[in-house]
Design an enzyme around this catalytic site. Sequence first.
Site, PDB file in Angstrom:
ATOM      1  N   GLU A  31       0.830  -1.213   0.000  1.00  0.00           N
ATOM      2  CA  GLU A  31       0.000   0.000   0.000  1.00  0.00           C
ATOM      3  C   GLU A  31       0.862   1.260   0.000  1.00  0.00           C
ATOM      4  OE1 GLU A  31      -3.226  -0.149  -0.395  1.00  0.00           O
ATOM      5  OE2 GLU A  31      -3.311  -2.331  -0.209  1.00  0.00           O
ATOM      6  N   GLU A  72      -6.201   4.069   7.511  1.00  0.00           N
ATOM      7  CA  GLU A  72      -5.613   3.543   6.263  1.00  0.00           C
ATOM      8  C   GLU A  72      -5.509   2.028   6.319  1.00  0.00           C
ATOM      9  OE1 GLU A  72      -4.793   3.411   2.608  1.00  0.00           O
ATOM     10  OE2 GLU A  72      -4.765   5.441   3.436  1.00  0.00           O
ATOM     11  N   GLU A  79     -10.565  -2.846   1.173  1.00  0.00           N
ATOM     12  CA  GLU A  79     -10.274  -2.950  -0.257  1.00  0.00           C
ATOM     13  C   GLU A  79      -9.776  -4.336  -0.634  1.00  0.00           C
ATOM     14  OE1 GLU A  79      -7.636   0.234  -1.328  1.00  0.00           O
ATOM     15  OE2 GLU A  79      -9.268   1.708  -1.336  1.00  0.00           O
TER      16      GLU A  79
END
Length: 123
Positions: A31, A72, A79
């Site tokens: 990420e 996050e 996701e």
Amino acid sequence: MREKNQYSHIQRFGPATRNSLIGLKAAYKYELAFRQEVFLTIVMTPLAAYLADNFTEFALLISGLFAILITELLNSAVEATVDRVGLEHHELSGRAKDIGSAAVFIAIVYFLIVWLAKIYTML
């Protein structure tokens, strides 16, 4: 009676910590946004220590940084889960990703409010 495979509270700490570290490593590896936010935290934490007049202010300043990291991580988990279910476009999948992104946005707004308030009080 307790089952043989069930961990005691102390025994769970090791595997839980290991899984958490694996998750942090995966987030950092895969990420880009998380890597950027880790860098921001590394740079801004000493600055927070310098700017803060006391521990409470320091804690408030770094809370914004940690809020960004936490949201996050949660957004990345959402996701990854949505992508695991299927890559084709689906309204609910898009909504889940957008809501996760909105959570990160709110954390960034919180960070900005706290830091700008501190800077304003210094002027």
